[in-house]
Design a protein around this motif. Structure first.
Motif, PDB file in Angstrom:
ATOM      1  N   LYS A  21       0.842  -1.207   0.000  1.00  0.00           N
ATOM      2  CA  LYS A  21       0.000   0.000   0.000  1.00  0.00           C
ATOM      3  C   LYS A  21       0.877   1.257   0.000  1.00  0.00           C
ATOM      4  N   HIS A  22       1.918   1.216   0.811  1.00  0.00           N
ATOM      5  CA  HIS A  22       2.852   2.349   0.875  1.00  0.00           C
ATOM      6  C   HIS A  22       3.461   2.627  -0.512  1.00  0.00           C
ATOM      7  N   ASN A  23       3.897   1.573  -1.200  1.00  0.00           N
ATOM      8  CA  ASN A  23       4.515   1.769  -2.518  1.00  0.00           C
ATOM      9  C   ASN A  23       3.534   2.434  -3.474  1.00  0.00           C
ATOM     10  N   MET A  24       2.295   1.966  -3.457  1.00  0.00           N
ATOM     11  CA  MET A  24       1.295   2.557  -4.353  1.00  0.00           C
ATOM     12  C   MET A  24       1.071   4.030  -4.009  1.00  0.00           C
ATOM     13  N   GLU A  25       0.958   4.325  -2.719  1.00  0.00           N
ATOM     14  CA  GLU A  25       0.746   5.735  -2.318  1.00  0.00           C
ATOM     15  C   GLU A  25       1.931   6.595  -2.772  1.00  0.00           C
ATOM     16  N   THR A  26       3.139   6.046  -2.635  1.00  0.00           N
ATOM     17  CA  THR A  26       4.351   6.768  -3.034  1.00  0.00           C
ATOM     18  C   THR A  26       4.357   7.043  -4.533  1.00  0.00           C
ATOM     19  N   LEU A  27       4.026   6.029  -5.322  1.00  0.00           N
ATOM     20  CA  LEU A  27       4.028   6.193  -6.778  1.00  0.00           C
ATOM     21  C   LEU A  27       2.945   7.176  -7.205  1.00  0.00           C
ATOM     22  N   LYS A  28       1.826   7.102  -6.519  1.00  0.00           N
ATOM     23  CA  LYS A  28       0.714   7.997  -6.865  1.00  0.00           C
ATOM     24  C   LYS A  28       1.097   9.465  -6.679  1.00  0.00           C
ATOM     25  N   LYS A  29       1.866   9.705  -5.622  1.00  0.00           N
ATOM     26  CA  LYS A  29       2.296  11.094  -5.344  1.00  0.00           C
ATOM     27  C   LYS A  29       3.132  11.658  -6.496  1.00  0.00           C
ATOM     28  N   GLY A  30       3.840  10.786  -7.213  1.00  0.00           N
ATOM     29  CA  GLY A  30       4.716  11.251  -8.295  1.00  0.00           C
ATOM     30  C   GLY A  30       4.015  11.399  -9.636  1.00  0.00           C
ATOM     31  N   LEU A  31       2.703  11.163  -9.694  1.00  0.00           N
ATOM     32  CA  LEU A  31       2.002  11.213 -10.982  1.00  0.00           C
ATOM     33  C   LEU A  31       1.882  12.631 -11.513  1.00  0.00           C
ATOM     34  N   ALA A  32       1.963  12.748 -12.836  1.00  0.00           N
ATOM     35  CA  ALA A  32       1.713  14.046 -13.481  1.00  0.00           C
ATOM     36  C   ALA A  32       0.217  14.363 -13.362  1.00  0.00           C
ATOM     37  N   PRO A  33      -0.150  15.648 -13.372  1.00  0.00           N
ATOM     38  CA  PRO A  33      -1.574  15.999 -13.269  1.00  0.00           C
ATOM     39  C   PRO A  33      -2.391  15.319 -14.369  1.00  0.00           C
ATOM     40  N   GLY A  34      -3.513  14.761 -13.992  1.00  0.00           N
ATOM     41  CA  GLY A  34      -4.411  14.128 -14.965  1.00  0.00           C
ATOM     42  C   GLY A  34      -4.118  12.658 -15.215  1.00  0.00           C
ATOM     43  N   ALA A  35      -3.000  12.161 -14.697  1.00  0.00           N
ATOM     44  CA  ALA A  35      -2.655  10.752 -14.937  1.00  0.00           C
ATOM     45  C   ALA A  35      -3.204   9.868 -13.814  1.00  0.00           C
ATOM     46  N   ALA A  36      -3.602   8.658 -14.206  1.00  0.00           N
ATOM     47  CA  ALA A  36      -4.021   7.648 -13.224  1.00  0.00           C
ATOM     48  C   ALA A  36      -2.942   6.569 -13.169  1.00  0.00           C
ATOM     49  N   ILE A  37      -3.019   5.741 -12.138  1.00  0.00           N
ATOM     50  CA  ILE A  37      -2.025   4.660 -12.059  1.00  0.00           C
ATOM     51  C   ILE A  37      -2.712   3.299 -12.097  1.00  0.00           C
ATOM     52  N   ALA A  38      -2.124   2.423 -12.918  1.00  0.00           N
ATOM     53  CA  ALA A  38      -2.568   1.032 -13.004  1.00  0.00           C
ATOM     54  C   ALA A  38      -1.500   0.174 -12.345  1.00  0.00           C
ATOM     55  N   ALA A  39      -1.920  -0.694 -11.431  1.00  0.00           N
ATOM     56  CA  ALA A  39      -0.974  -1.653 -10.857  1.00  0.00           C
ATOM     57  C   ALA A  39      -0.965  -2.884 -11.747  1.00  0.00           C
ATOM     58  N   VAL A  40       0.231  -3.278 -12.174  1.00  0.00           N
ATOM     59  CA  VAL A  40       0.344  -4.476 -13.012  1.00  0.00           C
ATOM     60  C   VAL A  40       0.409  -5.686 -12.072  1.00  0.00           C
ATOM     61  N   VAL A  41      -0.640  -6.497 -12.123  1.00  0.00           N
ATOM     62  CA  VAL A  41      -0.733  -7.637 -11.192  1.00  0.00           C
ATOM     63  C   VAL A  41      -0.726  -8.975 -11.941  1.00  0.00           C
ATOM     64  N   LYS A  42      -0.140  -8.954 -13.148  1.00  0.00           N
ATOM     65  CA  LYS A  42      -0.040 -10.205 -13.901  1.00  0.00           C
ATOM     66  C   LYS A  42       0.924 -11.156 -13.193  1.00  0.00           C
ATOM     67  N   SER A  43       0.934 -12.402 -13.665  1.00  0.00           N
ATOM     68  CA  SER A  43       1.875 -13.415 -13.159  1.00  0.00           C
ATOM     69  C   SER A  43       1.823 -13.511 -11.633  1.00  0.00           C
ATOM     70  N   ASN A  44       0.586 -13.679 -11.136  1.00  0.00           N
ATOM     71  CA  ASN A  44       0.372 -13.789  -9.683  1.00  0.00           C
ATOM     72  C   ASN A  44       0.983 -12.604  -8.947  1.00  0.00           C
ATOM     73  N   ALA A  45       0.748 -11.410  -9.504  1.00  0.00           N
ATOM     74  CA  ALA A  45       1.269 -10.180  -8.903  1.00  0.00           C
ATOM     75  C   ALA A  45       2.788 -10.290  -8.686  1.00  0.00           C
ATOM     76  N   TYR A  46       3.488 -10.583  -9.801  1.00  0.00           N
ATOM     77  CA  TYR A  46       4.948 -10.741  -9.780  1.00  0.00           C
ATOM     78  C   TYR A  46       5.360 -11.700  -8.642  1.00  0.00           C
ATOM     79  N   GLY A  47       4.522 -12.719  -8.452  1.00  0.00           N
ATOM     80  CA  GLY A  47       4.823 -13.737  -7.445  1.00  0.00           C
ATOM     81  C   GLY A  47       4.355 -13.399  -6.040  1.00  0.00           C
ATOM     82  N   HIS A  48       3.714 -12.250  -5.858  1.00  0.00           N
ATOM     83  CA  HIS A  48       3.352 -11.817  -4.499  1.00  0.00           C
ATOM     84  C   HIS A  48       1.973 -12.302  -4.052  1.00  0.00           C
ATOM     85  N   GLY A  49       1.261 -12.978  -4.969  1.00  0.00           N
ATOM     86  CA  GLY A  49      -0.089 -13.431  -4.619  1.00  0.00           C
ATOM     87  C   GLY A  49      -1.096 -12.361  -5.004  1.00  0.00           C
TER      88      GLY A  49
END
Ligand SMILES: Cc1ncc(COP(=O)(O)O)c(C=O)c1O
Length: 384
Positions: A21-49
């Protein structure tokens, strides 16, 4: 001992939900105005479940999820995710009806796909939103502008198909600190989008940025950043980390995965004993080893034989001999009082010591992406 939730398994991955959750919040803070963020959760969320990861990312502010295949999309829908979902990999025409029913965005680059998607959406009287993959230099999926324009015009024949946006993928942004190839891809992508717009087909969503671009260049964010590896608290590469530092970017990413097992047996070997298949290691002094019930079937790469360390009692124990299918051996000569059932960390922190995905990947001759992704999906993922 492993947590109770590990059931009858002999290894498990603990997943730090707060870190995700922290990583997502951190990445979101760096977004350019008007941009949304998609989390890539393919391949079992890079092995994280994936079941643990998608919820943490949505809590952290992700408004989209990306997967590779329709079966991954199906799993997410079955698990209760009803938000924006983008299938980035190949959707065969034969699966068109499922794509409409699952209400996903589909990556599209072929007339045969459009025919099938058009027929399925008309049959179900439901819209299907298409993202056209543009070829800008990676030579994977995608079309150059002439073919893309033809395809977008063709899409208009089908009443329920919606041309929603464009996508491309960087080939050489994380492997180098020389970003000239990536800049050229960005230039081509922008030019192609301008041409589509000039022809009356303005893409509502333009997406080129992956993790590296998400961190390094806000001018690549457009409407959507597709971030994978950074969501899991790992850097795409050392070069990307260096590039970020050179740009003065301070991004606090927290790794979220710890892979644990237990000691299965402890024994003393005489000087001159050989260890494991192929007798690739020979002791030069009396040596105490432990047997661990994890092998390459579980995703513990065979190429780390005689190279990797594991953590026991907060200390490093070197792997001795070859990794077997379901077991491996480690040297605990310098670690007193190790006994059956003691906790062993294959990846992650124990006490003051840590084995990072990057270190394990270096021993295996690969990258952190592959390292965590290859942990067998049958190894339980437990949220902590
Ligand atoms: C099409 C596409 N977009 C985005 C990503 C995410 O890349 P990263 O994990 O480097 O952010 C990937 C990863 O393989 C991908 O294939």
């Amino acid at each position: 001992m492993l947590p109770r939730e590990a059931g009858l398994h002999r290894s498990c991955c603990l997943i730090d939900r707060a870190a995700l959750k922290h990583n997502m919040e951190t990445l979101k803070k760096g977004l350019a105005p008007g941009a949304a963020i998609a989390a890539v959760v393919k391949s079992n969320a890079y092995g994280h479940g994936v079941k643990i990861a998608w919820r943490a990312f949505v809590e952290g502010g992700a408004t989209w999820l990306c997967v590779d295949s329709l079966h991954e999309a199906q799993d997410l829908r079955d698990d209760g995710y009803d938000g924006n979902l983008f299938v980035m990999g190949h959707v065969p025409p034969a699966h068109a009806k499922a794509a409409v029913e699952l209400d996903v965005r589909v990556m599209c680059y072929d007339r045969g796909q459009v025919d099938a998607f058009g027929a399925a959406s008309s049959e179900l009287s439901k819209p299907l939103r298409l993202i056209i993959k543009l070829e800008t230099g990676t030579q994977r999926q995608g079309l150059k502008i002439g073919d893309a324009l033809e395809l977008v015009k063709y899409i208009q024949k089908f009443p329920y198909l919606v041309f929603e946006g464009t996508c491309t993928h960087f080939a050489n942004i994380e492997d180098t600190t020389d970003h000239s190839f990536a800049y050229e891809q960005l230039r081509i992508f922008s030019e192609y989008n301008d041409i589509l717009t000039a022809n009356g087909f303005k893409p509502a969503i333009r997406t080129i940025a992956n993790s590296a671009a998400g961190i390094l260049w806000p001018n690549t964010h457009f409407e959507l950043v597709r971030a994978g590896i950074t969501c899991y608290g790992m850097w795409p590469s050392t070069e990307c980390y260096v590039s970020a530092k050179l740009l003065g970017k301070d991004v606090d990413l927290r790794p979220a995965l710890t892979w644990k097992t237990v000691v299965a047996q402890e024994k003393l070997l005489e000087t001159g004993s050989v260890i494991g298949y192929g007798c690739t290691y020979q002791t030069t002094h009396p040596t105490r080893i432990v047997v661990l019930p994890v092998g390459y079937y579980d995703g513990y790469d065979r190429s780390v034989s005689n190279l990797a360390h594991v953590l026991i009692h907060g200390k490093r124990a070197p792997i001795r001999g070859r990794i077997c299918m379901n077991m491996c051996m480690a040297d605990v000569t310098d670690i007193p009082d190790v006994k059956m059932g003691d906790e062993v960390v294959l990846l992650g922190r124990q006490g003051d010591e840590v084995i990072t995905a990057e270190q394990l990947a270096a021993w295996a001759g690969t990258i952190n992406y592959e390292l965590t992704t290859q942990i067998q999906s049958t190894v339980p993922r437990i949220a902590v």
